[in-house]
Every structure is written in structure tokens, then in C-alpha cells.
Scaffold this motif. Sequence first.
Motif, PDB file in Angstrom:
ATOM      1  N   VAL A 188       0.858  -1.190   0.000  1.00  0.00           N
ATOM      2  CA  VAL A 188       0.000   0.000   0.000  1.00  0.00           C
ATOM      3  C   VAL A 188       0.889   1.234   0.000  1.00  0.00           C
ATOM      4  CG1 VAL A 188      -1.796   1.275   1.211  1.00  0.00           C
ATOM      5  CG2 VAL A 188      -1.820  -1.222   1.232  1.00  0.00           C
ATOM      6  N   SER A 189       0.682   2.094  -0.989  1.00  0.00           N
ATOM      7  CA  SER A 189       1.393   3.375  -1.050  1.00  0.00           C
ATOM      8  C   SER A 189       0.493   4.451  -0.459  1.00  0.00           C
ATOM      9  CB  SER A 189       1.764   3.725  -2.494  1.00  0.00           C
ATOM     10  OG  SER A 189       2.652   2.760  -3.022  1.00  0.00           O
ATOM     11  N   LEU A 190       1.075   5.246   0.435  1.00  0.00           N
ATOM     12  CA  LEU A 190       0.296   6.263   1.143  1.00  0.00           C
ATOM     13  C   LEU A 190       0.890   7.642   0.881  1.00  0.00           C
ATOM     14  CD1 LEU A 190      -2.088   6.546   3.177  1.00  0.00           C
ATOM     15  CD2 LEU A 190      -0.373   6.601   4.992  1.00  0.00           C
ATOM     16  N   GLY A 191       0.024   8.571   0.569  1.00  0.00           N
ATOM     17  CA  GLY A 191       0.434   9.960   0.370  1.00  0.00           C
ATOM     18  C   GLY A 191      -0.522  10.898   1.074  1.00  0.00           C
ATOM     19  N   LEU A 192      -0.064  12.115   1.310  1.00  0.00           N
ATOM     20  CA  LEU A 192      -0.877  13.115   2.005  1.00  0.00           C
ATOM     21  C   LEU A 192      -0.894  14.382   1.167  1.00  0.00           C
ATOM     22  CD1 LEU A 192      -2.424  13.498   4.739  1.00  0.00           C
ATOM     23  CD2 LEU A 192      -0.395  14.717   5.534  1.00  0.00           C
ATOM     24  N   LYS A 193      -2.087  14.820   0.822  1.00  0.00           N
ATOM     25  CA  LYS A 193      -2.262  16.058   0.070  1.00  0.00           C
ATOM     26  C   LYS A 193      -2.941  17.067   0.982  1.00  0.00           C
ATOM     27  CE  LYS A 193      -3.552  17.607  -4.546  1.00  0.00           C
ATOM     28  NZ  LYS A 193      -4.131  17.197  -5.843  1.00  0.00           N
ATOM     29  N   LEU A 194      -2.181  18.061   1.397  1.00  0.00           N
ATOM     30  CA  LEU A 194      -2.687  19.045   2.362  1.00  0.00           C
ATOM     31  C   LEU A 194      -3.475  20.117   1.628  1.00  0.00           C
ATOM     32  CD1 LEU A 194      -2.713  19.954   5.325  1.00  0.00           C
ATOM     33  CD2 LEU A 194      -0.622  21.231   4.869  1.00  0.00           C
ATOM     34  N   SER A 195      -4.716  20.284   2.063  1.00  0.00           N
ATOM     35  CA  SER A 195      -5.576  21.302   1.460  1.00  0.00           C
ATOM     36  C   SER A 195      -5.613  22.578   2.288  1.00  0.00           C
ATOM     37  CB  SER A 195      -6.998  20.762   1.286  1.00  0.00           C
ATOM     38  OG  SER A 195      -7.867  21.764   0.797  1.00  0.00           O
ATOM     39  N   GLN A 196      -5.647  22.431   3.604  1.00  0.00           N
ATOM     40  CA  GLN A 196      -5.745  23.617   4.458  1.00  0.00           C
ATOM     41  C   GLN A 196      -5.289  23.284   5.864  1.00  0.00           C
ATOM     42  OE1 GLN A 196      -9.679  25.245   4.702  1.00  0.00           O
ATOM     43  NE2 GLN A 196      -9.006  27.234   5.438  1.00  0.00           N
ATOM     44  N   LEU A 197      -4.538  24.195   6.439  1.00  0.00           N
ATOM     45  CA  LEU A 197      -4.176  24.118   7.851  1.00  0.00           C
ATOM     46  C   LEU A 197      -5.191  24.968   8.607  1.00  0.00           C
ATOM     47  CD1 LEU A 197      -2.076  23.059   9.893  1.00  0.00           C
ATOM     48  CD2 LEU A 197      -0.779  25.149   9.514  1.00  0.00           C
ATOM     49  N   SER A 198      -6.240  24.307   9.079  1.00  0.00           N
ATOM     50  CA  SER A 198      -7.407  25.044   9.569  1.00  0.00           C
ATOM     51  C   SER A 198      -7.139  25.771  10.873  1.00  0.00           C
ATOM     52  CB  SER A 198      -8.593  24.080   9.746  1.00  0.00           C
ATOM     53  OG  SER A 198      -8.902  23.443   8.530  1.00  0.00           O
ATOM     54  N   ASP A 199      -6.508  25.088  11.829  1.00  0.00           N
ATOM     55  CA  ASP A 199      -6.392  25.712  13.148  1.00  0.00           C
ATOM     56  C   ASP A 199      -5.291  25.028  13.944  1.00  0.00           C
ATOM     57  OD1 ASP A 199      -7.141  27.371  15.363  1.00  0.00           O
ATOM     58  OD2 ASP A 199      -8.143  25.643  16.244  1.00  0.00           O
ATOM     59  N   ILE A 200      -4.616  25.838  14.773  1.00  0.00           N
ATOM     60  CA  ILE A 200      -3.680  25.328  15.775  1.00  0.00           C
ATOM     61  C   ILE A 200      -4.181  25.818  17.124  1.00  0.00           C
ATOM     62  CG2 ILE A 200      -1.315  25.295  16.627  1.00  0.00           C
ATOM     63  CD1 ILE A 200      -1.530  23.861  14.063  1.00  0.00           C
ATOM     64  N   ASP A 201      -4.714  24.902  17.902  1.00  0.00           N
ATOM     65  CA  ASP A 201      -5.247  25.240  19.223  1.00  0.00           C
ATOM     66  C   ASP A 201      -4.119  25.069  20.240  1.00  0.00           C
ATOM     67  OD1 ASP A 201      -6.634  25.660  21.521  1.00  0.00           O
ATOM     68  OD2 ASP A 201      -8.218  24.194  21.134  1.00  0.00           O
ATOM     69  N   GLU A 202      -3.448  26.194  20.584  1.00  0.00           N
ATOM     70  CA  GLU A 202      -2.309  26.107  21.492  1.00  0.00           C
ATOM     71  C   GLU A 202      -2.728  25.667  22.887  1.00  0.00           C
ATOM     72  OE1 GLU A 202      -2.998  28.837  19.796  1.00  0.00           O
ATOM     73  OE2 GLU A 202      -1.308  29.377  18.495  1.00  0.00           O
ATOM     74  N   ARG A 203      -3.895  26.091  23.316  1.00  0.00           N
ATOM     75  CA  ARG A 203      -4.318  25.781  24.683  1.00  0.00           C
ATOM     76  C   ARG A 203      -4.586  24.290  24.853  1.00  0.00           C
ATOM     77  NH1 ARG A 203      -5.622  28.815  28.865  1.00  0.00           N
ATOM     78  NH2 ARG A 203      -6.995  27.999  30.483  1.00  0.00           N
ATOM     79  N   ASN A 204      -5.284  23.677  23.878  1.00  0.00           N
ATOM     80  CA  ASN A 204      -5.576  22.241  23.935  1.00  0.00           C
ATOM     81  C   ASN A 204      -4.560  21.406  23.170  1.00  0.00           C
ATOM     82  OD1 ASN A 204      -8.021  22.548  25.450  1.00  0.00           O
ATOM     83  ND2 ASN A 204      -8.994  23.295  23.586  1.00  0.00           N
ATOM     84  N   GLN A 205      -3.605  22.054  22.493  1.00  0.00           N
ATOM     85  CA  GLN A 205      -2.532  21.393  21.753  1.00  0.00           C
ATOM     86  C   GLN A 205      -3.099  20.433  20.701  1.00  0.00           C
ATOM     87  OE1 GLN A 205       1.169  20.631  23.932  1.00  0.00           O
ATOM     88  NE2 GLN A 205       0.002  20.772  25.820  1.00  0.00           N
ATOM     89  N   ILE A 206      -3.951  20.988  19.833  1.00  0.00           N
ATOM     90  CA  ILE A 206      -4.595  20.212  18.772  1.00  0.00           C
ATOM     91  C   ILE A 206      -4.401  20.947  17.453  1.00  0.00           C
ATOM     92  CG2 ILE A 206      -6.800  19.366  17.868  1.00  0.00           C
ATOM     93  CD1 ILE A 206      -7.736  18.974  20.711  1.00  0.00           C
ATOM     94  N   MET A 207      -3.989  20.207  16.429  1.00  0.00           N
ATOM     95  CA  MET A 207      -3.860  20.744  15.078  1.00  0.00           C
ATOM     96  C   MET A 207      -4.990  20.189  14.212  1.00  0.00           C
ATOM     97  SD  MET A 207      -0.732  20.453  12.301  1.00  0.00           S
ATOM     98  CE  MET A 207      -0.871  18.663  12.179  1.00  0.00           C
ATOM     99  N   THR A 208      -5.701  21.068  13.538  1.00  0.00           N
ATOM    100  CA  THR A 208      -6.796  20.676  12.651  1.00  0.00           C
ATOM    101  C   THR A 208      -6.356  20.891  11.212  1.00  0.00           C
ATOM    102  OG1 THR A 208      -8.408  21.349  14.329  1.00  0.00           O
ATOM    103  CG2 THR A 208      -9.221  21.021  12.091  1.00  0.00           C
ATOM    104  N   THR A 209      -6.413  19.824  10.410  1.00  0.00           N
ATOM    105  CA  THR A 209      -5.982  19.886   9.017  1.00  0.00           C
ATOM    106  C   THR A 209      -7.059  19.302   8.116  1.00  0.00           C
ATOM    107  OG1 THR A 209      -4.817  17.786   9.349  1.00  0.00           O
ATOM    108  CG2 THR A 209      -3.513  19.809   9.482  1.00  0.00           C
ATOM    109  N   ASN A 210      -7.132  19.850   6.925  1.00  0.00           N
ATOM    110  CA  ASN A 210      -8.023  19.341   5.882  1.00  0.00           C
ATOM    111  C   ASN A 210      -7.139  18.707   4.811  1.00  0.00           C
ATOM    112  OD1 ASN A 210      -9.983  18.815   4.020  1.00  0.00           O
ATOM    113  ND2 ASN A 210     -10.814  20.890   3.956  1.00  0.00           N
TER     114      ASN A 210
END
Length: 540
Positions: A112-134
Motif C-alpha cells: 500500500v502506497s500512502l500519500g498526504l495532500k494538504l488542502s488547508q491548515l485550519s487551526d492550531i489550538d495552542e491551549r488544547n494542543q490540537i492541530m486541525t488539518t483538511n
Amino acid sequence: MFTKLVASRLLVRKAALALDQNAKDTVTLCAMAKLFATDTCFDICNQALQMHGGYGYIKSTSVQQYMRDCRVHQILEEINGNVEAKLLLHELMTDYNKFVLPVQSVNHIVNVSLGLKLSQLSDIDERNQIMTTNVWLEHEWADYKLTWDPSQYGGIEVVEIPSSDIWVPDVVLYNNADGTYEVNTITKAHVHWNGTIKWNPPVIYKSYCAINIQYYPFDEQKCTLKFGTWSHNGNLVALNHKSGQIVADIGVDLTDYYPSIEWDILSATAVRHVVLYDCCKDDPYYDVTFTIVIRRKPLFYMVNLVIPCVNIAFLTILVFCLPSDCGEKLTLSISIFVALQVFYLLLIDLIPPTSLTISLLGTYLLFTLVLVNASIFITIITLNIHWRHPNTHHMPNWVKRWFFQIIPPFIFMSKPHIANAILQTEEDQGKEGLENSDNNLTRLNNYIKTISIDKYPPIIQQAIKDIRYISETQREAQKDDLEREGWRFIALVIDRCFLIIFIILTITGSFIILLSAPSIRDKSDPIERFYSRHYNSQLS
């Protein structure tokens, strides 16, 4: 028209007979019957409508209803679709088991070949340390059960099959932060004639990202997306990056990336790992880890946080410019202290509550807080010195020497006119009084002190005593006024000393603390500038 109608009926009856007898060509005959019958009936109704002219559209005639019914049957169940494609899908999915690995032997593995195509870096929640990506998660593998000869199916080389109907690798995000680890989006996979399957579902991931606030708001963060198969080990499914490399410098596809308004992407690498877990050391597990290094765009924080904090720090200097008798010196210091506390409350809501390190902005606010507290303490001492009275405080000789002779030249202050009078001791003042005996008032005072009043009448004696009292009172008043002026000058010297000290500390501390962040000196361009086709369009 009648000939076409009879032919359609015969073809439909033949398909029905084949369906009852479970003949091999049942699917083909049914598709042919649906295609021919619906098209023929629609043509017949269309010609009948033409024969009626404009009356054919009126509801009172039945031909308009027949035409509607035939048109609907052309649309329903893909009656007029590609017969070869329908036949191909039927044959591919017959006896297909989506729960079985698509391998011909137990000794084979699925690559299985796996790739990642990043569409948008939606949010970086510093307080909860969560990155949201599309992202679009790009899968590619081979399924030997989904192969065919294009020449036998009208030259069809690619078909689209829903991902829920075929075997797909159970690739999950290991460091997921919202509880949804697997891909739940049901999209169609592109199946090629040689068995190659490409499946690119769009996914919105919330992943855990350890936030380092040491240089906030001039910080750089390193966030990872770790993907791997959950059920199958490396002996069954081999997971690789789509480039085929173990380490890919450009491991994330940024072609369709929409640049973030808050973050710049400095690097996006991919690394394939082979891990042996303690539970099953004989079975390797493959994972592909995408590492995204991002740098914060500091303009918003410069305008709304850093510049006001620097302004508050420099306002502390103005406390020492106010004269001590203006009455607002201490009020200004306390007002600056309150404003600084407000910024502390604002900063607490922005940064994550961590005890590992103090942010750069927090360090600068703490430095400013120390300066403000010191200015309040020094202001209180200065006011105390300014309002001292000779009746309660005696000025030592070392204080006179340091604050009237030694310190003023170093802080750009001239020697006051009262310095000579204050620096004189009482013996020196007595000698000076004898030397200046030509002064009538001085001679009168000295004479009154030395004469004997016993030989004079009582009235004269009382007059001499009154003159002595008035003279002594005036002399003491002049001496007190002189010493009060001396205390005020000492307070002024202290203000000037700390004015210079605070200017040096504020400028030096501001430069050392704020310029210590590496990202301030890092002038490298974000990589989306070179790879994203939306970069220039968004800037314009």
C-alpha cells in the motif's frame, strides 16, 4: 411505430424468460431490453405527440402522460447507461469478498502506497494542543480480483466503485485527538483494468501536537501525522510512502494548499518507520509519519501584544521624570502596574497552561513587572526623602558628600547653589560668622550673644532677650530651610540615577529578550510559496 413496439415487447419477454431460467446471459439481455424498450417507447410517444400538434401537451390527452412515463423510465436505474460498464461491475463484484486480503497466496503481502495532500491548515489550538488539518489521504494498492481485459468491455480501462464495496486498507491516524481514527468518508475508488486501485478520500483530522511556547509569539512548531494499519502487521500489509523513499524531504503534496493566515510551512517531510511493539515482537508494524514544521506569522501579536507591552515597559521610565511634589508620581506607577496585570490575564487565555517553560512574551512581562514593582518601591523611598524634615531626620556628612559632591557630575547634574552651605560643618559656619563680622546683622547677633545683660535695667534686659530669641529663631529657620532643600535635592538625584538605570535596563532587556527567538533571525521563505498554486492568488 407498431413494428418497434412489437420488437420491444419480444425483447422484454425474452429477457424475462432468461431471468426465470437463470441463464448466463440474463444480465446482458435485461440491460439490452431496458435500453431498447425505453428508447423505442419514448420515440413512439414523441411521434404521437407530434401528430397531435399543440393539443398533445394538453392534460386532456393521454399521450402527454405516456411521454412523461417513458422519459422517467429512461432515467431510472441507469437504463440508458453504459451497458458494458454495468456488465463489468456485475462480473467484478460477483463472489467478491471485501473482508479478505486481495492476495493470491498467504505468502504474499499487499503493498500500500500512502500519500498526504494538504488542502488547508485550519487551526492550531495552542491551549488544547490540537492541530486541525483538511487533507486528502492518497491510497494506492493492487487487487488481483479486480482485473479485466478492456477489449472485452468496450475499451473501459477505469471504473469507479464505492469504497464500502471493496477491500480497503484500515489506515488510521495514531495521534488522533478527537476519537475518530479511521477514514469514515465513503467515496468512490478508481479501479484500473490491471487491478491498481487509487482511493483519495477527503478527511478533516484533529491530531495531537505538542506545543512549545518557549518563544511565543515568535515560535516554530513541529507537528506530526502518524498513519499506520491497525489490524494488519507488516507481514500482511506493507505500508510505504508514495514516493517509494524511506525519507522524503517533500513528503506532503502542497499543490492545492490554501495558505494559512497565521502560519507559514517551513518543511513537510515524510518518514517510513518499521516498529516492533512489546506485545508482538515477531510482527513488524509499518507506519508513515508526516512532519510539518510551521512558523507563526507574528504581525497580529506584534501589534496587539508585543508593542503594548514594550510601551508599558517604557512608561515606567517616565515615573522618574515627574517631580516628587506633583502628587501623581505614585499614581502613575500603580496605573502602569494595573495595566500590566491586564495583559497578564490576556496572555493566560492565549497560551497553553504548561509548567515546563515560560513563553518569551511571559518572560518579558515578568521582566516588566519587576521593573514596575521596583519603580513603585523606589518612588515611595524618594517621596519619603523628599518630604523629610530636620526635626525628624538628620543629614549625615557622608550623605552630603556623596549626593552633593560625588554623584551629580556622573548623572549630568550641576552642583546646586546650596551645596557649599550644606557641606559646611557647624564649626566652619561659626568661623565664617567671625570672618564676616563686617556684616551689621552678623555683628549685632554676635554682640548680643556675648554681652552681659545684668548691668542693664529690666526693660533693656527683656528687649535683649527678645532680640536674642528672634535672631536664634531666624537662624534656625534658615538652617531648616537649607536642610529641607538639601533633602529635596537628594530625592532629585535619586530620581535621576534611577532614570538612567531604568533606561539602560529597559532597552537592554527588551532587545535581549525579544530578539532571542530564532525565528526572528530566520528569513527563509515558506515552502508553499514554491509548491502551492494558490499562494500568489491569495496574496493578490
